[in-house]
Each structure stands twice: as structure tokens, then as C-alpha cells.
Design a protein around this motif. Structure first.
Motif, PDB file in Angstrom:
ATOM      1  N   THR A   1     -27.732 -40.296 -89.167  1.00 32.08           N
ATOM      2  CA  THR A   1     -29.047 -39.292 -89.772  1.00 32.08           C
ATOM      3  C   THR A   1     -28.431 -37.977 -90.009  1.00 32.08           C
ATOM      4  O   THR A   1     -29.319 -36.827 -90.431  1.00 32.08           O
ATOM      5  N   ASP A   2     -27.526 -37.941 -89.054  1.00 26.98           N
ATOM      6  CA  ASP A   2     -27.420 -36.073 -89.266  1.00 26.98           C
ATOM      7  C   ASP A   2     -25.942 -36.088 -90.218  1.00 26.98           C
ATOM      8  O   ASP A   2     -25.800 -34.940 -90.675  1.00 26.98           O
TER       9      ASP A   2
ATOM     10  N   ILE B   1     -35.384 -33.385 -96.204  1.00 20.59           N
ATOM     11  CA  ILE B   1     -35.589 -34.289 -97.219  1.00 20.59           C
ATOM     12  C   ILE B   1     -37.018 -34.422 -98.501  1.00 20.59           C
ATOM     13  O   ILE B   1     -38.068 -34.720 -97.599  1.00 20.59           O
ATOM     14  N   LYS B   2     -37.144 -33.770 -99.009  1.00 20.62           N
ATOM     15  CA  LYS B   2     -38.074 -33.927-100.196  1.00 20.62           C
ATOM     16  C   LYS B   2     -38.462 -34.307-101.177  1.00 20.62           C
ATOM     17  O   LYS B   2     -37.176 -34.763-101.926  1.00 20.62           O
ATOM     18  N   LEU B   3     -39.254 -35.400-101.333  1.00 22.49           N
ATOM     19  CA  LEU B   3     -39.621 -36.040-102.918  1.00 22.49           C
ATOM     20  C   LEU B   3     -40.328 -35.467-103.533  1.00 22.49           C
ATOM     21  O   LEU B   3     -41.812 -35.086-103.024  1.00 22.49           O
ATOM     22  N   ASP B   4     -40.541 -35.174-104.732  1.00 24.52           N
ATOM     23  CA  ASP B   4     -40.864 -33.832-105.805  1.00 24.52           C
ATOM     24  C   ASP B   4     -42.043 -35.080-106.223  1.00 24.52           C
ATOM     25  O   ASP B   4     -43.031 -34.448-106.657  1.00 24.52           O
TER      26      ASP B   4
ATOM     27  N   ARG C   1     -36.867 -36.138 -89.120  1.00 23.34           N
ATOM     28  CA  ARG C   1     -37.411 -36.768 -87.697  1.00 23.34           C
ATOM     29  C   ARG C   1     -36.264 -36.174 -87.226  1.00 23.34           C
ATOM     30  O   ARG C   1     -36.397 -35.710 -85.426  1.00 23.34           O
ATOM     31  N   TYR C   2     -34.734 -36.112 -87.796  1.00 28.76           N
ATOM     32  CA  TYR C   2     -33.776 -35.876 -87.105  1.00 28.76           C
ATOM     33  C   TYR C   2     -32.863 -34.346 -87.234  1.00 28.76           C
ATOM     34  O   TYR C   2     -32.133 -34.321 -86.607  1.00 28.76           O
TER      35      TYR C   2
END
Length: 69
Positions: A38-39, A20-23, A14-15
Motif C-alpha cells: 500500500t506504500d 488515486i482517483k477514478l475519472d 487509506r494509507y
């Protein structure tokens, strides 16, 4: 308070434009506890791969792909 990895990743995404992705969607059910800025995606990713049998693939666009070892 614990949350799922999927929810934590969604909050980071969101920020940040560097996603970031999950395989694998099953990774999203892992439970995580912590307080993260979150940064600072790299700090979160480092903590996650230290806590779970995961590895992170850094992408040229600044995103990370989390996958099982």
C-alpha cells in the motif's frame, strides 16, 4: 480473492496522502486480483493500466487519475 477497483483504490487511499482517483465511477466496478504494497501507489497504478484499457494521469501533488483509454 477479487475485489472491485473502487475498493482497492479506497484501500490505497487509506494509507497514502497521494490519492488515486477514478475519472468515472463505472471504472470502480472492474474486478481486480492481486497483492500490492500500500506504500507503492505507482506499482498498483502500473498493474491496473496494464490489465485494463485505462491510462493514468500523474498529478503534481503525487496523485493519479485513472481514466478510460
Amino acid at each position: 480473492m477479487t475485489t472491485s477497483l473502487a475498493d482497492a483504490v479506497a484501500e490505497f487511499n487509506r494509507y497514502s496522502q497521494a490519492r488515486i482517483k477514478l475519472d468515472d465511477a463505472e471504472l470502480g466496478s472492474l474486478r481486480i486480483t492481486g497483492v500490492f504494497a500500500t506504500d507503492r501507489n505507482e506499482v498498483f497504478v502500473s498493474a491496473v493500466i496494464g490489465a485494463f484499457p485505462l491510462e493514468a494521469e500523474a498529478r503534481l501533488d503525487g496523485s493519479y487519475l485513472l481514466k478510460s483509454r
